[in-house]
Motif scaffolding. Sequence first.
Motif, PDB file in Angstrom:
ATOM      1  N   PHE A   1       6.168   0.979  -2.194  1.00 24.80           N
ATOM      2  CA  PHE A   1       4.798   0.679  -2.616  1.00 24.80           C
ATOM      3  C   PHE A   1       4.324  -0.574  -1.895  1.00 24.80           C
ATOM      4  O   PHE A   1       5.129  -1.352  -1.347  1.00 24.80           O
ATOM      5  CB  PHE A   1       4.694   0.514  -4.139  1.00 24.80           C
ATOM      6  CG  PHE A   1       5.318  -0.744  -4.684  1.00 24.80           C
ATOM      7  CD1 PHE A   1       4.567  -1.903  -4.889  1.00 24.80           C
ATOM      8  CD2 PHE A   1       6.671  -0.778  -5.027  1.00 24.80           C
ATOM      9  CE1 PHE A   1       5.144  -3.051  -5.406  1.00 24.80           C
ATOM     10  CE2 PHE A   1       7.253  -1.928  -5.553  1.00 24.80           C
ATOM     11  CZ  PHE A   1       6.489  -3.065  -5.742  1.00 24.80           C
ATOM     12  N   LEU A   2       3.015  -0.761  -1.851  1.00 30.17           N
ATOM     13  CA  LEU A   2       2.410  -1.924  -1.212  1.00 30.17           C
ATOM     14  C   LEU A   2       1.951  -2.918  -2.269  1.00 30.17           C
ATOM     15  O   LEU A   2       1.507  -2.520  -3.350  1.00 30.17           O
ATOM     16  CB  LEU A   2       1.205  -1.512  -0.362  1.00 30.17           C
ATOM     17  CG  LEU A   2       1.433  -0.524   0.772  1.00 30.17           C
ATOM     18  CD1 LEU A   2       0.122  -0.268   1.508  1.00 30.17           C
ATOM     19  CD2 LEU A   2       2.491  -1.025   1.745  1.00 30.17           C
ATOM     20  N   LEU A   3       2.038  -4.191  -1.935  1.00 33.77           N
ATOM     21  CA  LEU A   3       1.515  -5.242  -2.802  1.00 33.77           C
ATOM     22  C   LEU A   3       0.596  -6.129  -1.976  1.00 33.77           C
ATOM     23  O   LEU A   3       1.039  -6.805  -1.048  1.00 33.77           O
ATOM     24  CB  LEU A   3       2.640  -6.082  -3.408  1.00 33.77           C
ATOM     25  CG  LEU A   3       2.177  -7.239  -4.296  1.00 33.77           C
ATOM     26  CD1 LEU A   3       1.532  -6.710  -5.571  1.00 33.77           C
ATOM     27  CD2 LEU A   3       3.351  -8.172  -4.637  1.00 33.77           C
ATOM     28  N   ALA A   4      -0.691  -6.100  -2.316  1.00 36.93           N
ATOM     29  CA  ALA A   4      -1.665  -7.013  -1.708  1.00 36.93           C
ATOM     30  C   ALA A   4      -1.766  -8.234  -2.613  1.00 36.93           C
ATOM     31  O   ALA A   4      -1.909  -8.100  -3.831  1.00 36.93           O
ATOM     32  CB  ALA A   4      -3.021  -6.330  -1.576  1.00 36.93           C
TER      33      ALA A   4
ATOM     34  N   ARG B   1      -7.745  -2.788 -11.536  1.00 36.46           N
ATOM     35  CA  ARG B   1      -7.044  -3.551 -12.573  1.00 36.46           C
ATOM     36  C   ARG B   1      -6.027  -4.475 -11.908  1.00 36.46           C
ATOM     37  O   ARG B   1      -4.837  -4.144 -11.815  1.00 36.46           O
ATOM     38  CB  ARG B   1      -6.344  -2.621 -13.564  1.00 36.46           C
ATOM     39  CG  ARG B   1      -7.283  -1.823 -14.459  1.00 36.46           C
ATOM     40  CD  ARG B   1      -6.483  -1.054 -15.512  1.00 36.46           C
ATOM     41  NE  ARG B   1      -7.338  -0.354 -16.446  1.00 36.46           N
ATOM     42  CZ  ARG B   1      -7.800   0.881 -16.267  1.00 36.46           C
ATOM     43  NH1 ARG B   1      -7.469   1.546 -15.156  1.00 36.46           N
ATOM     44  NH2 ARG B   1      -8.566   1.459 -17.167  1.00 36.46           N
ATOM     45  N   PRO B   2      -6.443  -5.636 -11.447  1.00 34.93           N
ATOM     46  CA  PRO B   2      -5.492  -6.553 -10.807  1.00 34.93           C
ATOM     47  C   PRO B   2      -4.481  -7.105 -11.807  1.00 34.93           C
ATOM     48  O   PRO B   2      -4.784  -7.240 -12.993  1.00 34.93           O
ATOM     49  CB  PRO B   2      -6.389  -7.691 -10.276  1.00 34.93           C
ATOM     50  CG  PRO B   2      -7.795  -7.176 -10.367  1.00 34.93           C
ATOM     51  CD  PRO B   2      -7.797  -6.187 -11.483  1.00 34.93           C
ATOM     52  N   VAL B   3      -3.310  -7.403 -11.328  1.00 33.31           N
ATOM     53  CA  VAL B   3      -2.337  -8.167 -12.097  1.00 33.31           C
ATOM     54  C   VAL B   3      -2.511  -9.624 -11.687  1.00 33.31           C
ATOM     55  O   VAL B   3      -2.610  -9.928 -10.496  1.00 33.31           O
ATOM     56  CB  VAL B   3      -0.902  -7.691 -11.814  1.00 33.31           C
ATOM     57  CG1 VAL B   3       0.108  -8.592 -12.504  1.00 33.31           C
ATOM     58  CG2 VAL B   3      -0.723  -6.249 -12.271  1.00 33.31           C
TER      59      VAL B   3
ATOM     60  N   LEU C   1      -2.322  -4.797  -6.630  1.00 32.77           N
ATOM     61  CA  LEU C   1      -2.993  -6.042  -6.277  1.00 32.77           C
ATOM     62  C   LEU C   1      -2.548  -7.150  -7.232  1.00 32.77           C
ATOM     63  O   LEU C   1      -2.634  -6.993  -8.447  1.00 32.77           O
ATOM     64  CB  LEU C   1      -4.515  -5.874  -6.360  1.00 32.77           C
ATOM     65  CG  LEU C   1      -5.348  -7.153  -6.180  1.00 32.77           C
ATOM     66  CD1 LEU C   1      -5.190  -7.709  -4.774  1.00 32.77           C
ATOM     67  CD2 LEU C   1      -6.824  -6.868  -6.481  1.00 32.77           C
ATOM     68  N   LEU C   2      -2.069  -8.255  -6.656  1.00 34.98           N
ATOM     69  CA  LEU C   2      -1.710  -9.444  -7.421  1.00 34.98           C
ATOM     70  C   LEU C   2      -2.671 -10.563  -7.041  1.00 34.98           C
ATOM     71  O   LEU C   2      -2.834 -10.870  -5.857  1.00 34.98           O
ATOM     72  CB  LEU C   2      -0.274  -9.881  -7.117  1.00 34.98           C
ATOM     73  CG  LEU C   2       0.164 -11.235  -7.694  1.00 34.98           C
ATOM     74  CD1 LEU C   2       0.198 -11.192  -9.220  1.00 34.98           C
ATOM     75  CD2 LEU C   2       1.535 -11.646  -7.140  1.00 34.98           C
ATOM     76  N   VAL C   3      -3.302 -11.177  -8.043  1.00 38.57           N
ATOM     77  CA  VAL C   3      -4.214 -12.296  -7.816  1.00 38.57           C
ATOM     78  C   VAL C   3      -3.584 -13.544  -8.429  1.00 38.57           C
ATOM     79  O   VAL C   3      -3.203 -13.543  -9.598  1.00 38.57           O
ATOM     80  CB  VAL C   3      -5.598 -12.035  -8.449  1.00 38.57           C
ATOM     81  CG1 VAL C   3      -6.534 -13.216  -8.180  1.00 38.57           C
ATOM     82  CG2 VAL C   3      -6.204 -10.757  -7.882  1.00 38.57           C
TER      83      VAL C   3
ATOM     84  N   THR D   1      -7.601  -2.186  -1.643  1.00 35.16           N
ATOM     85  CA  THR D   1      -6.615  -1.266  -2.204  1.00 35.16           C
ATOM     86  C   THR D   1      -6.874   0.179  -1.769  1.00 35.16           C
ATOM     87  O   THR D   1      -5.936   0.919  -1.465  1.00 35.16           O
ATOM     88  CB  THR D   1      -6.597  -1.355  -3.739  1.00 35.16           C
ATOM     89  OG1 THR D   1      -7.923  -1.179  -4.246  1.00 35.16           O
ATOM     90  CG2 THR D   1      -6.088  -2.721  -4.195  1.00 35.16           C
ATOM     91  N   ALA D   2      -8.158   0.586  -1.724  1.00 28.45           N
ATOM     92  CA  ALA D   2      -8.479   1.950  -1.293  1.00 28.45           C
ATOM     93  C   ALA D   2      -8.136   2.151   0.182  1.00 28.45           C
ATOM     94  O   ALA D   2      -7.587   3.190   0.577  1.00 28.45           O
ATOM     95  CB  ALA D   2      -9.959   2.240  -1.543  1.00 28.45           C
ATOM     96  N   TYR D   3      -8.448   1.149   0.995  1.00 26.83           N
ATOM     97  CA  TYR D   3      -8.161   1.248   2.428  1.00 26.83           C
ATOM     98  C   TYR D   3      -6.657   1.329   2.673  1.00 26.83           C
ATOM     99  O   TYR D   3      -6.179   2.152   3.463  1.00 26.83           O
ATOM    100  CB  TYR D   3      -8.760   0.039   3.148  1.00 26.83           C
ATOM    101  CG  TYR D   3      -8.414  -0.038   4.615  1.00 26.83           C
ATOM    102  CD1 TYR D   3      -9.186   0.638   5.567  1.00 26.83           C
ATOM    103  CD2 TYR D   3      -7.313  -0.770   5.056  1.00 26.83           C
ATOM    104  CE1 TYR D   3      -8.864   0.566   6.916  1.00 26.83           C
ATOM    105  CE2 TYR D   3      -6.987  -0.844   6.402  1.00 26.83           C
ATOM    106  CZ  TYR D   3      -7.768  -0.167   7.327  1.00 26.83           C
ATOM    107  OH  TYR D   3      -7.448  -0.242   8.657  1.00 26.83           O
ATOM    108  N   LEU D   4      -5.892   0.470   1.992  1.00 18.93           N
ATOM    109  CA  LEU D   4      -4.444   0.466   2.195  1.00 18.93           C
ATOM    110  C   LEU D   4      -3.805   1.759   1.718  1.00 18.93           C
ATOM    111  O   LEU D   4      -2.881   2.287   2.341  1.00 18.93           O
ATOM    112  CB  LEU D   4      -3.836  -0.737   1.461  1.00 18.93           C
ATOM    113  CG  LEU D   4      -4.186  -2.106   2.053  1.00 18.93           C
ATOM    114  CD1 LEU D   4      -3.781  -3.217   1.091  1.00 18.93           C
ATOM    115  CD2 LEU D   4      -3.507  -2.291   3.406  1.00 18.93           C
TER     116      LEU D   4
END
Length: 306
Positions: free
Chosen positions: A68-71, A133-135, A103-105, A90-93
Amino acid sequence: MVKPPHEAMHRIFQHDPGLFSRVSRFLGVDLPRPVGATPLPTDLTETSLVERRVDTLLKFETAEQGDFLLAIEAQGKRDPDKPASWAYYTAYLWTKYRLPTALLVVCQDHATAKWAQRAVSSGPPQMPTLTLRPVVAGPHNMPVITDPEEARADLVLASLAAITHAAEPAVNAILKALSTALRDVPEDIADPIVEFTAQGLGKHPAKHLWRNLVAVDLSFYKSYLVEEIREEARAEARAEGLTEGRAEGLTEGCAEGVLLVLEQRGLEVSEDVRGRVTGCADPDVLRLWLARAVTASKAEEIFSGE
């Protein structure tokens, strides 16, 4: 212009990608422990002349659930345009790599963290086609690590704890535990921790404490920290909004740092030395004395050659 705290909040995950698996338990996320992690290019630009870059992008491999990917995005304040950008990322990736994308902010204050963790949907209420829904990692859920042994067990996590609590009262205790934990650590391991922490603290008052703790506990004074302080002073001197009170506060902080280093090293500080230090109004001179205080055999040596 990208500022040091912004860089530190996401680059620390590039330095140690496994940090996310250790942080996830504080975020309420149940993910299998990765068996591998790979940094990926952060450029999300398409053929159109609109440049889009995520702060940090990691690819994780797990034995149980595959890859999985994590931005990772560092967010310093509320920005109404960001949710749309994050949805695009997220949609592009997902489209480009055909992998589940999270996604982590990372935030440094409660208000921004609360805003960032809201679910945001694209489309009318009846048709929320895409929901973001970012984490979020921030002072509301990152651990307060005040035990040197706990900090020593995971230096990178302790650094992130200090960064995310930079504006909180607890940061002083975290920094003291981290500096103690770094005392016997090889410099090639300690150096990036010291740098990430210094960058992440930005202009918060805790940065002055960290600089002094590094000088006392680690017995060296980083040249990049000296240059950062000098550049910060130059920028503030150029800024029109620098008030007389703010300028006085900067010199007072430097003077306190000089005395703290001397006292923590067990050197006797006479009233003459104390008066000369506290009476100095030149930040450049005080920084020179602070650098000398790290290696001086007696307090008076900080004035040598003057």
